[in-house]
Enzyme design. Sequence first.
Site, mmCIF file in Angstrom:
data_model
loop_
_atom_site.group_PDB
_atom_site.id
_atom_site.type_symbol
_atom_site.label_atom_id
_atom_site.label_comp_id
_atom_site.label_asym_id
_atom_site.label_seq_id
_atom_site.Cartn_x
_atom_site.Cartn_y
_atom_site.Cartn_z
ATOM 1 N N CYS B 59 1.773 2.777 3.602
ATOM 2 C CA CYS B 59 2.296 2.924 2.338
ATOM 3 C C CYS B 59 1.462 2.171 1.354
ATOM 4 O O CYS B 59 1.730 2.106 0.026
ATOM 5 C CB CYS B 59 3.929 2.498 2.342
ATOM 6 S SG CYS B 59 3.714 0.694 2.392
ATOM 7 N N CYS B 133 1.568 -4.529 -6.372
ATOM 8 C CA CYS B 133 0.778 -4.934 -5.457
ATOM 9 C C CYS B 133 0.611 -6.445 -5.070
ATOM 10 O O CYS B 133 0.057 -6.870 -4.032
ATOM 11 C CB CYS B 133 -0.785 -4.623 -5.931
ATOM 12 S SG CYS B 133 -1.117 -3.073 -6.686
HETATM 13 S S1 FES Z 1 -2.183 -1.757 -3.062
HETATM 14 FE FE1 FES Z 1 -1.994 0.271 -3.743
HETATM 15 S S2 FES Z 1 -1.902 0.115 -6.051
HETATM 16 FE FE2 FES Z 1 -2.233 -1.955 -5.292
#
Ligand code: FES
Lengths: 400, 223
Positions: B59, B133
Amino acid sequence: MKSKEIYLDHSATTYLDPRVKEEMDKYFCDEFGNPGSFNTTGLRAKKAVDKARKTIADILNAKPNEIVFTGSGTESINLAIKGVVRANKDKGKHIITTTIEHHAVLDTCEYLERYEEFEVTYLEVDRDGLVTPEQVKKAIRKDTVLISIMFANNEIGTIEPIKEIGEVAKKHKVLFHTDACQAGCSQDLNVEKLNVDLLTLNGSKIYGPKGTGLLYLRKGIKIHPIIHGGGQERGLRSGTENVPGIVGLAKALEICQKERNKENKRLIVLRDKLVKEITTKIPKTFLNGHPTKRLPNNANITILDIEGEAIMLYMNQYEICASSGSACTSKTLDPSHVILAIGLPYEAAHGSIRFSLGRRTTEKDINQVIKVLPDIVKHLRSMSPVNLEVKDVLGGIKND
Amino acid sequence: MTSAEKDNYADVKTKTGKEWFYTDVVKKHFFNPKNLFKTEKEAENYKADGVGIVGSPACGDMMKMWIKVDPKTERIKDCKWQTFGCASAIASTSMLSVMITEKGGMKLDKALQIKPQDIVKRLVDLPPRKFHCSVLGDKALREAINVYFEKSGQKDRVVRQGAKIIDKQLKITDKDIEEAVLEGATTFEAVQKKTKIGVNDKSCIPEAEQLIRFYREKYFGPD
Ligand code: FES
Ligand SMILES: Cc1ncc(COP(=O)(O)O)c(C=O)c1O
């Protein structure tokens, strides 16, 4: 573009060729007329548009009145699909396309499914991104009104068997549209040879002006406009013509087609070098898309265990501009639908990088990428908790 | 900065080379991450007191955190990490590793309280669509601390924050959902954007939706 910048994102858009700019220049301040005006200023503008239309028609082996100028590739696609299926509802409400089309096609189809009760078959592609004429044949139904399949894919560069699919469409008397936005620079666009009824092109990918597009529309096809108004473009695209844009679009296409063979050869050498060096120098990397049936300028490479945005930002430090199929770089936070469609798992989709070469790309640029990329990958991998193997990623893939 | 400007600022797709789309602090931590293993060998031989791993590369993000704890002072003596993700994810983890090891090390109790917002604050800011994130770091850390508690015979201290895990893949709890709602994510789509809940573990979606409705009504009144 900054002088030192190594631009390897030509599939996103190209710069305007100076020869195109020169051709367009006159139509901004001097020859500014409205082609629809019945006066000398207008007539001169009309002449320029007519000439451009003729140039393009000749390249496509079509007739001038089979060319409709629009404002973008997206608009041409919307006109082709919505226009044709709405005008042919008496025949049926079924459309065939593929899972790897540009969003201009996919979202238009989804819209028609959702709000106008059309049915759409999305053909799956193989590991190389190819659909087969047999798949198309199998999908055709009595009520199929339109097939829309892209000429070349914008992410992985795979070139579809358009001619053969066109034969199938012809035989079953189904209209066939191809989105040729990525093919204009390198492929033969003869619509008779290709067996297509509709073909989309745009300026922004062929060193022409942005905000320009065209739709080739075979004579006799029933179609509704999607933009209504003053009746320009034979009623199919109302709105005062973008005269400099049209002139530029024709010039750009003319140059691309004239230089195509020579430029293709040059790009293929550079592209193959890039692919070979990256995939041999950097472990756990592989090419996406068909190895030979691909655009001369496209190299789409998966780098396992790391994420595309991070790779791109590091490359940017060396003034290299490429693009990524990672979820992190997309507005929706979904990884590329094309990379997923060729069967790569999510975790590999995040590490796909597209290099798309162009007229200004030199061997020096390619060498610079090959020089800096291995260290970037090594550094990012040292930070990554993921440790995939190529065989696990590709192992479960269909057709392998 | 207006929010519209911020959105532009967040657009990593812009192809203009040198311009940066993150704050200087993010940039610093992205290009010079702190507390990494220097070599593979160091990683192999690292004797951690607790290791936490959350997320999945499928994901988008995955994070692993190793900690060493001084049992007497209960301070985090050392920390190492690895992250799979974008620049924000890498910078967030790096910043977190600094926060828990600076000034002689953070006490475990305090480390357990760290929230994603605290990390973002130290990074000065993250573009809005990159906020998610930063949400894995504190979870990986909490997991590492819990593992330390388990390993050091303090099972009674393993508190998963009194929270119930809703998304089993990403270890997202009802508390995380509550927090997201409090921050204005009042629909499932919005909460998913923030936390990635249900991206992998689709089975949790009905329960998550119910919780979102519950917290939305609790904090913002009936629909
Ligand atoms: S880890 Fe995918 S947008 Fe930051
Ligand atoms: C294959 C393909 N189709 C359609 C488009 C859309 O073209 P435009 O940006 O001119 O609307 C693009 C470009 O992004 C493309 O690559």
